[in-house]
Write an enzyme that holds these catalytic residues in place. Structure first.
Site, mmCIF file in Angstrom:
data_model
loop_
_atom_site.group_PDB
_atom_site.id
_atom_site.type_symbol
_atom_site.label_atom_id
_atom_site.label_comp_id
_atom_site.label_asym_id
_atom_site.label_seq_id
_atom_site.Cartn_x
_atom_site.Cartn_y
_atom_site.Cartn_z
ATOM 1 N N LYS A 110 0.805 -1.210 0.000
ATOM 2 C CA LYS A 110 0.000 0.000 0.000
ATOM 3 C C LYS A 110 0.844 1.269 0.000
ATOM 4 O O LYS A 110 0.372 2.318 -0.398
ATOM 5 C CB LYS A 110 -0.974 -0.023 1.168
ATOM 6 C CG LYS A 110 -2.017 -1.136 0.970
ATOM 7 C CD LYS A 110 -3.125 -1.117 1.982
ATOM 8 C CE LYS A 110 -4.221 -2.107 1.645
ATOM 9 N NZ LYS A 110 -3.852 -3.516 1.949
HETATM 10 C C1 LIG Z 1 -4.530 -4.609 1.557
HETATM 11 C C2 LIG Z 1 -3.810 -5.886 1.523
HETATM 12 C C3 LIG Z 1 -4.245 -6.939 0.714
HETATM 13 C C4 LIG Z 1 -5.510 -6.864 -0.113
HETATM 14 O O1 LIG Z 1 -5.401 -5.916 -1.150
HETATM 15 P P1 LIG Z 1 -6.725 -5.382 -1.857
HETATM 16 O O2 LIG Z 1 -6.265 -4.318 -2.798
HETATM 17 O O3 LIG Z 1 -7.588 -4.838 -0.774
HETATM 18 O O4 LIG Z 1 -7.351 -6.532 -2.550
HETATM 19 C C5 LIG Z 1 -3.480 -8.083 0.677
HETATM 20 N N1 LIG Z 1 -2.356 -8.213 1.433
HETATM 21 C C6 LIG Z 1 -1.919 -7.216 2.211
HETATM 22 C C7 LIG Z 1 -0.692 -7.423 3.015
HETATM 23 C C8 LIG Z 1 -2.620 -6.014 2.283
HETATM 24 O O5 LIG Z 1 -2.177 -5.031 3.065
#
Ligand SMILES: *Cc1c(COP(=O)(O)O)cnc(C)c1O
Length: 458
Positions: A110
């Site tokens: 993210k």
């Molecule tokens: C947010 C997240 C996900 C899921 O991603 P999405 O875009 O919500 O599908 C998977 N793994 C980790 C470690 C995350 O932080």
């Protein structure tokens, strides 16, 4: 570039407008009217990540940012990803590669989107003199990435709601230890889906929304999706720009949706494979055609513990051929617990996406297997991805599994699997010594509103 809502009843906006508003005023999600083609695909291998990012993102931003501003934002954002390749590939087995997306400041993918949009918000708000209040809901990683990216940025207050007691200690500390006055961590009684529902309540109260200048940075924010397209491009370029499969540990469907946009731009992506944990609404929807909300069962991969997957609305919109009234109707039915996807739309989704579900035991076993086979230690989310990907690896088509977080972010799960607590990288060594700052709040929209009004620094 013009942006329209999946529900067809919100104003058409430019990139900056869509970015600053997050959720559309009709409750829908913004999408570009058309997806631009990416030229020069065969010239991308070997370019710096920042350069690829500029070429991928530029067509989406239209006249919202000058080339110099966009390049500056990209450079500042990705200076904080501590690997020269930014999103390096590591080979796990013949034909199977892991894309490491955890070299940023909060150790999860993210950071790629959040670092960039913080820079873009700063440029846009400086220009307009506007002040805004960002409110986000997190299952752990979005919140830490947002607080880390927006701390100390002028003209912005950030309030992050997370489900109390349901995020890992590293995630919680990443949200509660920054000292900047403009960031606020809110521990909400309930699940992630409660946080997400309260977030939608706040956005749907237009008077409150206008009063505080509400903006959203959840994965529904189109600018985040755009930033996540870039690493699909660098990975495919590294593998020779040939047909490639991707497996994506999925919760809110943001990361994998970025992959489908990359494909629509012309990237030779063959299959996008949705990997879910026991909270498998997406796997059930793609298998049975029925999108039905169950109850969240907390798992060892908490960032995927959701039942309502917000960005799936964008995939539905495309699968229904841009029929906004049909999408609005489905979302009304969702409030009553679920809906059935039309045969045509289901076929269109199945042409693009495969899916798989992984149990808790299989997740732990996969962390052990990969450690034994390669020495690599996976976080539990990445292990869910790798487990699903291994069911689908085919000779001649490279498979890339997205490693969405660093194992040190989820040390309890890793320890349960292999008996070792992975160490935090050096730049986070003091995390467990710093004082924490957070506010407990009930799962109640009125309580949230008064808290936000009281705590804003503006
Ligand atoms: C947010 C997240 C996900 C899921 O991603 P999405 O875009 O919500 O599908 C998977 N793994 C980790 C470690 C995350 O932080």
């Amino acid at each position: 570039m013009r942006y329209v809502s999946t529900r067809g009843k919100a104003p058409v906006l430019n990139f900056e407008g869509a970015m600053l508003s997050g959720l559309a005023r009709d409750g829908g999600l913004y999408l570009p009217e058309t997806i631009p083609a990416l030229g020069g695909l065969n010239e991308l291998d070997g370019l710096a990540y920042d350069e690829v990012a500029f070429r991928v993102i530029r067509p989406f931003t239209g006249d919202s940012f000058s080339d110099a501003d966009l390049r500056g934002a990209i450079a500042r954002a990705y200076a904080r990803i501590e690997h020269a390749a930014k999103a390096p590939l590591r080979q796990l087995a013949p034909g199977h590669h892991l894309m490491e997306l955890f070299h940023g400041p909060t150790l999860a993918f993210k950071d790629f989107a959040m670092q960039l949009i913080a820079q873009l918000f700063e440029i846009a708000l400086k220009r307009s003199g506007q002040r805004i209040t960002i409110v986000g809901a997190t299952s752990g990683d979005t919140g830490s990435a947002a607080i880390e990216a927006f701390k100390g940025i002028d003209n912005v207050d950030v309030f992050i709601m997370f489900p109390h007691g349901r995020v890992s200690e590293v995630q919680r500390r990443q949200m509660t230890t920054p000292t900047a006055e403009n960031v606020h961590a809110l521990a909400v009684t309930g699940h992630f889906d409660d946080c997400q529902a309260r977030l939608k309540d706040l956005f749907n109260d237009h008077a409150f929304r206008d009063r505080v200048g509400l903006a959203g940075v959840n994965s529904i924010n189109w600018a985040r999706v755009v930033a996540q397209i870039v690493y699909y491009v660098t990975a495919t370029a590294s593998l020779g720009m040939r047909e490639t499969d991707f497996t994506v540990p999925t919760g809110n469907f943001g990361d994998i949706f970025a992959g489908s946009v990359a494909r629509a731009m012309g990237l030779p992506i063959r299959r996008l494979i949705v990997a879910t944990n026991q909270n498998d609404i997406l796997h059930r929807a793609l298998t049975t055609g029925e999108y039905r909300v169950g109850t969240v069962e907390p798992s060892i991969s908490p960032s995927m513990d959701i039942q309502v997957s917000s960005n799936f609305e964008r995939a539905l919109y495309l699968a229904y051929g841009g029929d906004a009234p049909a999408v609005a109707q489905l979302m009304d039915e969702l409030r009553e617990g679920g809906f059935v996807i039309s045969q045509g739309a289901l076929q269109s989704l199945r042409d693009q996406y495969l899916s798989g579900r992984v149990s808790e035991d299989e997740t732990l076993a996969m962390i052990r297997t990969i450690r034994a086979e390669t020495g690599e230690v996976l976080c539990p989310h990445s292990a869910v991805g790798v487990a699903v990907a291994r069911r689908h690896v085919e000779p001649g088509v490279p498979m890339v599994t997205l490693a969405t977080a660093h194992p040190a972010k989820f040390p309890d799960a890793v320890e349960a699997a292999i008996g070792i607590r992975p160490a935090l990288p050096p730049h986070m060594a003091t995390l467990f010594d710093l004082p924490e700052r957070m506010t407990r709040v009930e799962n109640d929209v009125a309580a949230l509103k008064s808290l936000i009004l009281e705590r804003r620094t503006q």
